[in-house]
Design a protein around this motif. Sequence first.
Motif, PDB file in Angstrom:
ATOM      1  N   LYS A 118       0.943  -1.038  -0.115  1.00  0.00           N
ATOM      2  CA  LYS A 118       0.060  -0.136   0.014  1.00  0.00           C
ATOM      3  C   LYS A 118       0.865   1.184   0.074  1.00  0.00           C
ATOM      4  O   LYS A 118       1.915   1.074   0.690  1.00  0.00           O
ATOM      5  N   LYS A 119       0.161   2.342  -0.545  1.00  0.00           N
ATOM      6  CA  LYS A 119       1.183   3.389  -0.785  1.00  0.00           C
ATOM      7  C   LYS A 119       0.960   4.158   0.670  1.00  0.00           C
ATOM      8  O   LYS A 119      -0.262   4.269   1.086  1.00  0.00           O
ATOM      9  N   MET A 120       2.250   4.826   1.225  1.00  0.00           N
ATOM     10  CA  MET A 120       2.082   5.627   2.055  1.00  0.00           C
ATOM     11  C   MET A 120       1.479   7.092   1.914  1.00  0.00           C
ATOM     12  O   MET A 120       1.795   7.623   0.880  1.00  0.00           O
ATOM     13  N   PRO A 121       0.720   7.320   2.815  1.00  0.00           N
ATOM     14  CA  PRO A 121      -0.001   8.769   2.899  1.00  0.00           C
ATOM     15  C   PRO A 121       1.281   9.658   2.825  1.00  0.00           C
ATOM     16  O   PRO A 121       2.419   9.448   3.406  1.00  0.00           O
TER      17      PRO A 121
END
Length: 180
Positions: free
Chosen positions: A28-31
Motif C-alpha cells: 500500500k502506498k504511504m500517505p
Amino acid sequence: MDSSIWVIVLFAIMAILSDKLGKKKSPKKMPPFPPRDVDRTLPPPMPEPWGKAERGEKNVPFEIPDIKGAPLPQGMTDEGGIYREPGTKMQDLLEAYREEMADKARAAAYEAQRRAEEAAIRAEEEAAYAQQAGLAKKKNARRAAILPRFTPDQVQQAVVMAEILGRPKAYRHHSPYRRR
C-alpha cells in the motif's frame, strides 16, 4: 506415451496458472507527510544542570589560602623525579619487590651466621674429641688408597683372567646398532 504427454501439458498449465494467480500484492502506498505549520514554535530548551553556569564563569567570591603546616601529599618521587601516587600499580609492585629483596637479604645473612656458628662449634667439638682420645694428627700423612697400585704385568694378567673366567664371546650381549 500418450498419457505422459498429457501429464507434462497439465503440469505446464498448472505452473502458468499458479504464477498468474499467486503474484504478491503490491504494498500500500504511504500517505504523504502532513504539511508543516510555518507558525508552529519549537519546545523550550532543556534546563542546564545545577552549577554549570557558575563553573563556566569561574566566579569565586574569595581566594582560598594555602594551609600552613599541612603535610605534603602522599606519594613519592622516583629516581627520575617523577611523582608517583601511593596506590599506583607500579609503586605497589616496586614496594613489594623491595620488601622481598630485603627479606631475602635478611634470610641469607641469618643463614650465613648460623653456618659460621655451627662450623665453630663443630671445630671445637672435634678438637676436644681429638684431645680426649689422644689422637695426634699428622699434617703430611697421606690417606690410604682404596685400590692398590697395579704394575703393567698385573694389568695384563687381569685382562687374561677376565677373558678366561668371563662369559663366552657368543653369549655376550651386543648392541643392535654396533657393526659386527
